[in-house]
Design a protein around this motif. Structure first.
Motif, short mmCIF file in Angstrom:
data_model
loop_
_atom_site.label_atom_id
_atom_site.label_comp_id
_atom_site.label_asym_id
_atom_site.label_seq_id
_atom_site.Cartn_x
_atom_site.Cartn_y
_atom_site.Cartn_z
N ARG A 40 0.85 -1.20 0.00
CA ARG A 40 0.00 0.00 0.00
C ARG A 40 0.88 1.25 0.00
O ARG A 40 2.07 1.19 0.31
CB ARG A 40 -0.88 0.03 1.25
N LYS A 41 0.26 2.39 -0.31
CA LYS A 41 1.00 3.66 -0.36
C LYS A 41 1.75 3.95 0.93
O LYS A 41 2.87 4.45 0.91
CB LYS A 41 0.06 4.82 -0.69
N ASP A 42 1.15 3.63 2.07
CA ASP A 42 1.80 3.95 3.34
C ASP A 42 2.96 3.00 3.68
O ASP A 42 3.64 3.18 4.69
CB ASP A 42 0.78 3.98 4.49
N ASP A 43 3.24 2.03 2.83
CA ASP A 43 4.36 1.10 3.03
C ASP A 43 5.64 1.59 2.35
O ASP A 43 6.67 0.92 2.42
CB ASP A 43 4.03 -0.29 2.46
N ARG A 44 5.58 2.73 1.67
CA ARG A 44 6.69 3.18 0.82
C ARG A 44 8.04 3.15 1.53
O ARG A 44 8.97 2.51 1.08
CB ARG A 44 6.44 4.58 0.28
N GLN A 45 8.18 3.89 2.63
CA GLN A 45 9.50 4.02 3.25
C GLN A 45 10.00 2.68 3.79
O GLN A 45 11.18 2.36 3.64
CB GLN A 45 9.50 5.06 4.37
N GLU A 46 9.13 1.91 4.36
CA GLU A 46 9.57 0.61 4.89
C GLU A 46 9.98 -0.33 3.76
O GLU A 46 10.96 -1.06 3.87
CB GLU A 46 8.49 -0.02 5.76
N GLU A 50 2.82 -9.03 6.78
CA GLU A 50 2.56 -8.21 7.95
C GLU A 50 2.36 -9.11 9.17
O GLU A 50 1.56 -10.04 9.13
CB GLU A 50 1.31 -7.36 7.69
N ASN A 53 1.03 -6.08 12.94
CA ASN A 53 0.94 -4.73 12.38
C ASN A 53 2.29 -4.14 11.98
O ASN A 53 2.42 -2.91 11.89
CB ASN A 53 0.20 -3.78 13.33
#
Length: 152
Positions: free
Chosen positions: A6-12, A57, A60
């Protein structure tokens, strides 16, 4: 749980991928440019027909990822899915996550996919054992590549 990135996974994802490219999974570890990682991530987020990225995942937190690419293979008679990268964070290794990823990947692709391909370096014994457990066999060939320089 395995899910699409997902978009919010970018940095990880970027952090894990950088670690992958510095690891023994690569024959000659190197530092990959942020621009390449951003481009790959953007393709995956925008549902490119050429790649998928899945993350594992646990509690979380992201424990690893699998980067898949797709092409056609005449000698294999159809679409070819390639596991480009399979990475599990060090603290999550030995928990069966790699095995879960492999089973998941084998289960999600349609009948049109005639084979799943991957590359592994000989020294990466644990990964090689995992892949063999899932029915992967070595092929005798030399990989060659020509990089296209876009800075001419």
């Amino acid at each position: 749980m395995i899910r699409k990135i997902r978009k919010d996974d970018r940095q990880e994802y970027i952090d894990m991928s950088k670690t992958f490219f510095k690891s023994n999974a690569i024959s000659e570890p190197f530092v990959i440019e942020d621009e390449k990682l951003d481009y790959t991530f953007d393709l995956a987020i925008n549902n490119s027909e050429y790649i998928d990225i899945y993350v594992y995942e646990k509690d979380n937190k992201l424990a690893g990822y699998a980067l898949m690419s797709f092409t056609y293979s005449n000698d294999l008679g159809g679409l070819l899915a390639t596991i480009e990268e399979l990475f599990i964070k060090k603290e999550y290794r030995g928990l069966g996550i790699g095995d879960e990823f492999m089973s998941y990947i084998e289960s999600i692709y349609p009948e049109e996919v005639s084979a799943i391909r991957l590359e592994v370096v000989d020294e990466n014994y644990k990964a090689k054992s995992l892949y063999e457990k899932h029915g992967f066999e070595e092929r005798e060939y030399i990989q060659m590549i020509k990089l296209i320089d876009d800075e001419e």
